[in-house]
Design a protein around this motif. Structure first.
Motif, mmCIF file in Angstrom:
data_model
loop_
_atom_site.group_PDB
_atom_site.id
_atom_site.type_symbol
_atom_site.label_atom_id
_atom_site.label_comp_id
_atom_site.label_asym_id
_atom_site.label_seq_id
_atom_site.Cartn_x
_atom_site.Cartn_y
_atom_site.Cartn_z
ATOM 1 N N LYS A 114 0.807 -1.217 0.000
ATOM 2 C CA LYS A 114 0.000 0.000 0.000
ATOM 3 C C LYS A 114 0.842 1.269 0.000
ATOM 4 O O LYS A 114 0.351 2.343 -0.333
ATOM 5 N N TYR A 115 2.110 1.151 0.392
ATOM 6 C CA TYR A 115 2.950 2.325 0.600
ATOM 7 C C TYR A 115 3.965 2.493 -0.533
ATOM 8 O O TYR A 115 4.304 1.540 -1.235
ATOM 9 N N VAL A 116 4.448 3.715 -0.701
ATOM 10 C CA VAL A 116 5.548 3.975 -1.624
ATOM 11 C C VAL A 116 6.723 3.095 -1.223
ATOM 12 O O VAL A 116 7.167 3.116 -0.067
ATOM 13 N N ALA A 117 7.213 2.309 -2.157
ATOM 14 C CA ALA A 117 8.223 1.293 -1.832
ATOM 15 C C ALA A 117 9.460 1.899 -1.188
ATOM 16 O O ALA A 117 9.994 1.377 -0.196
ATOM 17 N N GLY A 118 9.952 3.004 -1.750
ATOM 18 C CA GLY A 118 11.154 3.618 -1.200
ATOM 19 C C GLY A 118 10.965 4.167 0.192
ATOM 20 O O GLY A 118 11.912 4.222 0.982
ATOM 21 N N ALA A 119 9.732 4.569 0.516
ATOM 22 C CA ALA A 119 9.445 5.080 1.856
ATOM 23 C C ALA A 119 9.388 3.934 2.861
ATOM 24 O O ALA A 119 9.899 4.043 3.978
ATOM 25 N N PHE A 154 3.551 15.211 1.397
ATOM 26 C CA PHE A 154 3.041 14.227 0.464
ATOM 27 C C PHE A 154 2.795 12.915 1.193
ATOM 28 O O PHE A 154 3.561 12.523 2.055
ATOM 29 N N PRO A 155 1.696 12.239 0.849
ATOM 30 C CA PRO A 155 1.368 10.993 1.535
ATOM 31 C C PRO A 155 2.264 9.848 1.086
ATOM 32 O O PRO A 155 2.787 9.847 -0.036
ATOM 33 N N SER A 156 2.400 8.867 1.952
ATOM 34 C CA SER A 156 3.229 7.703 1.656
ATOM 35 C C SER A 156 2.417 6.547 1.103
ATOM 36 O O SER A 156 2.984 5.517 0.722
ATOM 37 N N VAL A 157 1.101 6.682 1.059
ATOM 38 C CA VAL A 157 0.216 5.649 0.530
ATOM 39 C C VAL A 157 -0.084 5.971 -0.933
ATOM 40 O O VAL A 157 -0.528 7.075 -1.254
ATOM 41 N N THR A 158 0.165 5.009 -1.808
ATOM 42 C CA THR A 158 0.045 5.286 -3.241
ATOM 43 C C THR A 158 -1.378 5.659 -3.648
ATOM 44 O O THR A 158 -1.570 6.454 -4.571
ATOM 45 N N GLU A 159 -2.367 5.111 -2.969
ATOM 46 C CA GLU A 159 -3.759 5.457 -3.284
ATOM 47 C C GLU A 159 -4.005 6.948 -3.122
ATOM 48 O O GLU A 159 -4.694 7.581 -3.940
ATOM 49 N N THR A 207 -3.228 -2.814 19.275
ATOM 50 C CA THR A 207 -3.837 -1.495 19.138
ATOM 51 C C THR A 207 -2.852 -0.492 18.550
ATOM 52 O O THR A 207 -3.228 0.364 17.731
ATOM 53 N N ALA A 208 -1.586 -0.587 18.953
ATOM 54 C CA ALA A 208 -0.566 0.326 18.432
ATOM 55 C C ALA A 208 -0.409 0.165 16.927
ATOM 56 O O ALA A 208 -0.352 1.156 16.173
ATOM 57 N N LEU A 209 -0.343 -1.075 16.447
ATOM 58 C CA LEU A 209 -0.222 -1.320 15.009
ATOM 59 C C LEU A 209 -1.457 -0.836 14.266
ATOM 60 O O LEU A 209 -1.351 -0.234 13.190
ATOM 61 N N ALA A 210 -2.628 -1.073 14.844
ATOM 62 C CA ALA A 210 -3.872 -0.624 14.199
ATOM 63 C C ALA A 210 -3.926 0.894 14.114
ATOM 64 O O ALA A 210 -4.357 1.461 13.097
ATOM 65 N N PHE A 211 -3.471 1.571 15.164
ATOM 66 C CA PHE A 211 -3.514 3.036 15.149
ATOM 67 C C PHE A 211 -2.508 3.600 14.148
ATOM 68 O O PHE A 211 -2.812 4.557 13.413
ATOM 69 N N ALA A 212 -1.303 3.029 14.101
ATOM 70 C CA ALA A 212 -0.301 3.516 13.148
ATOM 71 C C ALA A 212 -0.786 3.339 11.717
ATOM 72 O O ALA A 212 -0.589 4.219 10.865
ATOM 73 N N GLU A 213 -1.431 2.203 11.440
ATOM 74 C CA GLU A 213 -2.000 1.999 10.107
ATOM 75 C C GLU A 213 -3.104 3.016 9.834
ATOM 76 O O GLU A 213 -3.184 3.590 8.741
ATOM 77 N N PHE A 214 -3.949 3.280 10.827
ATOM 78 C CA PHE A 214 -5.055 4.231 10.680
ATOM 79 C C PHE A 214 -4.520 5.646 10.431
ATOM 80 O O PHE A 214 -5.011 6.354 9.543
ATOM 81 N N MET A 215 -3.530 6.056 11.190
ATOM 82 C CA MET A 215 -2.961 7.395 11.043
ATOM 83 C C MET A 215 -2.340 7.594 9.662
ATOM 84 O O MET A 215 -2.343 8.710 9.117
ATOM 85 N N THR A 216 -1.828 6.515 9.075
ATOM 86 C CA THR A 216 -1.133 6.631 7.788
ATOM 87 C C THR A 216 -1.981 6.164 6.616
ATOM 88 O O THR A 216 -1.450 6.006 5.504
ATOM 89 N N ASN A 217 -3.269 5.947 6.812
ATOM 90 C CA ASN A 217 -4.075 5.469 5.687
ATOM 91 C C ASN A 217 -4.304 6.596 4.669
ATOM 92 O O ASN A 217 -4.003 7.769 4.923
#
Length: 436
Positions: free
Chosen positions: A132-137, A354-359, A330-340
């Motif tokens: 889901k994320y920019v590969a280089g990031a 700029f966002p790190s998620v390609t979508e 919960t920590a992993l879920a929140f980090a994913e949520f913050m970076t969606n």
């Protein structure tokens, strides 16, 4: 649009933290892989950022509220750390095993703790998220020579080339065709310097401290060996580059007082109309508009300068989950949520990041520059080049290594060392530090 504090941008390689000698806590709250008993997303976690209050309080608190609403049995306690004293605090927390459940760091801050095994390996914990994320990031939070990556990429910075179109036109250059490679950059800079000799401006500023090692990486120079244990940038390509820098400085293409100046002085020089080219983050467009509206009026943008077919650079901030967290689910879920995609797109609309998620990068906000503004054009260019961008600067390029390398290059540009001597000495002295 708000301007992101420079401290929070954490431009890779600029802000470093001396945690290499810190031992992580070995007691019950140390770096053992403790997990919540049931793995459910519930309970309280702490979330730490670097100097985002008060500018982004509304945004961060809004994301937290949305997460807690989506996960009713959770509570997120937000802690914002002022940059002053952050090094000491993170070092102390790491030794005591009391790092927050989710911590905001750039790769340079994170690396010494990653090496010591402080963080959850995301390639093992949430492998399905990588794509889901920019590969280089995503890869920016790897440890050289080891498997795994340890940080959710959060917000990114991508350099563009700002230039004074009026100066280009006055010098006989096409104001709609900025340079894209180093060869074109230096040819245009020479032409601009010759044209501006009587008008009081020159081509460009070296800003060595901010740019030199990144330039080598974009030229394809191998900066370190694969294990990240030895510097290797004393190559023929690097030698030719240093020789060109020396020639540009000694012939006046660079300002005469620029040899020891940094990015801040480069910014001032561009805003004062003293140089015609200004490679930097797109966020600086608003700074130029605020401080020098006449220069902003004639500023246009082009892509990041690189070598023919070479990589572009990206600076990364991320969110990491320590192994010492008592509530990693919960920590992993929140980090994913913050970076969606949704949350990052919203963040990008209030500050030039700029966002790190390609979508999110595919959103019309980044791709549509039909309004004709330089800001929209810069957003599109930066977003397009992020797809294949890399975090080029090794995390080992700390202030000690930087001082050695830049000092030697300055001596070569001044004619006190040959390019080969400067690079050989820089590599030898840098390896004496890195190899300890």
């Amino acid at each position: 649009m708000k301007k992101l504090p420079m401290i929070a941008l954490g431009l890779a390689g600029v802000l470093t933290i001396g945690l290499t000698g810190c031992g992580l806590g070995s007691g019950p709250s140390g770096n053992e892989d403790s997990s919540p008993t049931d793995g459910q997303v519930k309970g309280e976690i702490t979330f730490s950022t670097l100097q985002l209050k008060p500018t982004f309080t509304d945004y961060i608190e809004g994301v937290i509220a949305d997460f807690e609403k989506a996960n009713p049995e959770t509570t997120v306690k937000w802690i914002d750390i002022p940059f002053q004293g952050a090094q000491e605090k993170i070092s102390t927390d790491a030794q005591a095993g009391t790092l927050p459940d989710v911590i905001n760091l750039n790769p340079n801050f994170a690396q010494p703790l990653e090496v010591q095994g402080a963080f959850v390996n995301l390639d093992e914990a949430v492998p399905e998220l990588r794509e889901k994320y920019v590969a280089g990031a995503w890869d920016a939070f790897q440890v050289p020579g080891e498997d795994g990556s340890f940080g959710f990429p959060w917000y990114l910075s991508s350099e563009v080339t700002m230039y004074n179109a009026s100066m280009f036109e006055a010098a006989g250059l096409d104001p709609a065709a900025p340079p894209t490679t180093y060869a074109e950059l230096f040819d245009d800079a020479r032409t601009l310097a010759e044209s501006g000799a009587s008008a009081g401006f020159t081509g460009m500023h070296p800003a060595l401290e901010n740019r030199f090692i990144t330039d080598l990486g974009r030229m394809g120079v191998p900066l370190m060996n694969d294990a990240g244990t030895e510097w290797t940038f004393n190559t023929p390509v690097a030698e030719s580059y240093v020789a060109e820098l020396a020639e540009l400085y000694q012939t006046g293409v660079f300002p005469s007082d620029s040899l020891t100046q940094d990015h801040a002085k480069e910014t001032e020089a561009y805003q004062a109309g003293q140089i015609a080219l200004f490679p930097s983050g797109a966020n600086f467009l608003s700074i130029i508009e605020e401080n020098a509206p006449d220069i902003a009026e004639t500023t246009d943008v082009g892509p990041q300068i690189t070598s023919e077919g070479g990589p572009t650079n990206v600076s990364v901030m991320g969110l990491l989950v320590p192994k010492s967290s008592k509530n990693k689910a919960t920590a992993l879920a929140f980090a994913e949520f913050m970076t969606n995609a949704e949350k990052q797109l919203a963040f990008s609309k209030i500050v030039t990041i700029f966002p790190s998620v390609t979508e999110a990068l595919d959103d019309p906000y980044f791709m549509d520059d039909s309004d004709g503004s330089v800001e929209s054009k810069a957003r599109r260019i930066a977003a397009e080049q992020l797809t294949d961008a890399q975090n080029i600067v090794p995390v080992q390029f700390d202030d000690r290594i930087k001082a050695i390398v830049i000092g030697k290059v300055q001596l070569a540009m001044n004619g006190d060392l040959t390019p080969a001597e400067a690079l050989d000495q820089a590599v030898e002295e840098s390896n004496a530090i890195t190899g300890k």
